[in-house]
Design a protein around this motif. Structure first.
Motif, mmCIF file in Angstrom:
data_model
loop_
_atom_site.group_PDB
_atom_site.id
_atom_site.type_symbol
_atom_site.label_atom_id
_atom_site.label_comp_id
_atom_site.label_asym_id
_atom_site.label_seq_id
_atom_site.Cartn_x
_atom_site.Cartn_y
_atom_site.Cartn_z
ATOM 1 N N LYS A 89 0.835 -1.204 0.000
ATOM 2 C CA LYS A 89 0.000 0.000 0.000
ATOM 3 C C LYS A 89 0.868 1.252 0.000
ATOM 4 O O LYS A 89 0.599 2.205 -0.732
ATOM 5 C CB LYS A 89 -0.931 0.015 1.219
ATOM 6 C CG LYS A 89 -2.182 -0.791 1.043
ATOM 7 C CD LYS A 89 -3.060 -0.748 2.267
ATOM 8 C CE LYS A 89 -3.626 0.615 2.504
ATOM 9 N NZ LYS A 89 -4.601 0.662 3.608
ATOM 10 N N SER B 290 -13.734 9.177 7.559
ATOM 11 C CA SER B 290 -12.744 8.093 7.576
ATOM 12 C C SER B 290 -12.028 8.036 8.914
ATOM 13 O O SER B 290 -11.829 6.957 9.481
ATOM 14 C CB SER B 290 -11.712 8.287 6.458
ATOM 15 O OG SER B 290 -12.300 8.153 5.201
ATOM 16 N N VAL C 7 -6.787 -3.941 0.254
ATOM 17 C CA VAL C 7 -7.689 -3.527 1.323
ATOM 18 C C VAL C 7 -8.473 -4.737 1.819
ATOM 19 O O VAL C 7 -9.031 -5.494 1.024
ATOM 20 C CB VAL C 7 -8.657 -2.435 0.799
ATOM 21 C CG1 VAL C 7 -9.666 -2.060 1.854
ATOM 22 C CG2 VAL C 7 -7.874 -1.220 0.351
ATOM 23 N N ASP C 8 -8.521 -4.899 3.133
ATOM 24 C CA ASP C 8 -9.304 -6.000 3.688
ATOM 25 C C ASP C 8 -10.759 -5.571 3.861
ATOM 26 O O ASP C 8 -11.115 -4.411 3.647
ATOM 27 C CB ASP C 8 -8.705 -6.501 5.005
ATOM 28 C CG ASP C 8 -8.708 -5.456 6.107
ATOM 29 O OD1 ASP C 8 -9.244 -4.359 5.896
ATOM 30 O OD2 ASP C 8 -8.181 -5.745 7.186
ATOM 31 N N GLU C 9 -11.609 -6.514 4.255
ATOM 32 C CA GLU C 9 -13.049 -6.234 4.310
ATOM 33 C C GLU C 9 -13.419 -5.219 5.380
ATOM 34 O O GLU C 9 -14.368 -4.448 5.220
ATOM 35 C CB GLU C 9 -13.854 -7.523 4.485
ATOM 36 C CG GLU C 9 -13.568 -8.288 5.755
ATOM 37 C CD GLU C 9 -12.376 -9.237 5.662
ATOM 38 O OE1 GLU C 9 -12.088 -9.899 6.661
ATOM 39 O OE2 GLU C 9 -11.715 -9.295 4.618
ATOM 40 N N LYS D 25 -14.458 2.551 4.544
ATOM 41 C CA LYS D 25 -14.436 3.492 3.416
ATOM 42 C C LYS D 25 -15.821 3.637 2.805
ATOM 43 O O LYS D 25 -16.216 4.736 2.404
ATOM 44 C CB LYS D 25 -13.431 3.057 2.349
ATOM 45 C CG LYS D 25 -12.002 3.038 2.819
ATOM 46 C CD LYS D 25 -11.550 4.392 3.310
ATOM 47 C CE LYS D 25 -10.105 4.325 3.774
ATOM 48 N NZ LYS D 25 -9.715 5.463 4.551
ATOM 49 N N TYR D 26 -16.576 2.553 2.715
ATOM 50 C CA TYR D 26 -17.952 2.638 2.209
ATOM 51 C C TYR D 26 -18.784 3.573 3.082
ATOM 52 O O TYR D 26 -19.542 4.402 2.585
ATOM 53 C CB TYR D 26 -18.607 1.268 2.164
ATOM 54 C CG TYR D 26 -18.178 0.370 1.039
ATOM 55 C CD1 TYR D 26 -17.622 0.879 -0.128
ATOM 56 C CD2 TYR D 26 -18.323 -0.997 1.131
ATOM 57 C CE1 TYR D 26 -17.225 0.052 -1.164
ATOM 58 C CE2 TYR D 26 -17.925 -1.839 0.107
ATOM 59 C CZ TYR D 26 -17.381 -1.308 -1.041
ATOM 60 O OH TYR D 26 -16.994 -2.124 -2.055
ATOM 61 N N GLU E 156 -11.517 -2.600 6.429
ATOM 62 C CA GLU E 156 -11.149 -1.283 5.903
ATOM 63 C C GLU E 156 -12.090 -0.869 4.769
ATOM 64 O O GLU E 156 -12.467 0.295 4.655
ATOM 65 C CB GLU E 156 -9.705 -1.313 5.416
ATOM 66 C CG GLU E 156 -9.168 0.042 5.028
ATOM 67 C CD GLU E 156 -7.700 0.003 4.649
ATOM 68 O OE1 GLU E 156 -7.206 1.049 4.209
ATOM 69 O OE2 GLU E 156 -7.057 -1.057 4.788
ATOM 70 N N ARG E 157 -12.477 -1.821 3.941
ATOM 71 C CA ARG E 157 -13.400 -1.532 2.835
ATOM 72 C C ARG E 157 -14.748 -1.033 3.367
ATOM 73 O O ARG E 157 -15.312 -0.073 2.855
ATOM 74 C CB ARG E 157 -13.595 -2.768 1.968
ATOM 75 C CG ARG E 157 -14.455 -2.514 0.738
ATOM 76 C CD ARG E 157 -14.486 -3.706 -0.197
ATOM 77 N NE ARG E 157 -13.233 -3.755 -0.929
ATOM 78 C CZ ARG E 157 -12.370 -4.769 -0.896
ATOM 79 N NH1 ARG E 157 -12.634 -5.847 -0.197
ATOM 80 N NH2 ARG E 157 -11.255 -4.726 -1.591
ATOM 81 N N ASN F 91 -7.349 -1.709 -4.467
ATOM 82 C CA ASN F 91 -8.478 -2.586 -4.168
ATOM 83 C C ASN F 91 -8.026 -3.972 -3.712
ATOM 84 O O ASN F 91 -8.662 -4.596 -2.871
ATOM 85 C CB ASN F 91 -9.390 -2.703 -5.388
ATOM 86 C CG ASN F 91 -10.690 -3.385 -5.052
ATOM 87 O OD1 ASN F 91 -11.260 -3.156 -3.998
ATOM 88 N ND2 ASN F 91 -11.158 -4.228 -5.943
#
Length: 148
Positions: free
Chosen positions: A27, A142, A87-89, A95-96, A91-92, A84
């Motif tokens: 990253k 965030s 990023v793990d679930e 962000k969503y 962190e995703r 994409n």
């Protein structure tokens, strides 16, 4: 069987810790590459348009505008695709939620400002201010979701 420990010697990294360190390094490398390629675009704008940068009615040279838009699209799309995979679930989902908060703020501010402008109460909506506002709300959301 447990391994004997010596004073001052730490244990090695587990597989999960090694994978996480590698993911963080990737990253960081992706962000470094994006900054490396984005810096010349910002330098070009600052060098050629420094005096008129915040004069909203001033036009830029077409080549500069086209080059910046292509560089922006390439870096945003390329960076999104590259990041994409890193990023793990958890962190995703953060962000969503942050994007949803920023989009909600934009959906409240822009139509209201537009209607007031059409009614003659305020000046025309400033698109740069709306974009900056979206990004500020996104960054604050965030931080909130990361540290709550």
């Amino acid at each position: 069987m447990a391994k004997p420990r010596r004073a001052g010697v730490s244990e090695g990294l587990t597989d999960g810790e090694s994978l996480e360190r590698a993911r963080r390094r990737r990253k960081f490398a992706i962000f470094a590459i994006l900054i490396l390629f984005g810096f010349p675009a910002g330098f070009a704008v600052g060098f050629t348009e420094a005096d008129d940068l915040l004069v909203w009615d001033d036009r830029w040279p077409p080549a500069l505008a086209a080059g910046l838009s292509l560089a922006y699209l390439g870096l945003v799309i390329g960076g999104a695709v590259a990041l994409n995979r890193q990023v793990d679930e958890v962190e995703r989902m953060m962000k969503y939620k942050a994007v949803t908060a920023a989009a909600g703020a934009y959906a409240i501010v822009y139509p209201t400002w537009f209607f007031w402008w059409k009614g003659g109460f305020v000046p025309e909506p400033m698109h740069a201010a709306l974009y900056i506002g979206f990004m500020v709300v996104f960054l604050l959301a965030s931080l909130f979701y990361r540290f709550r």
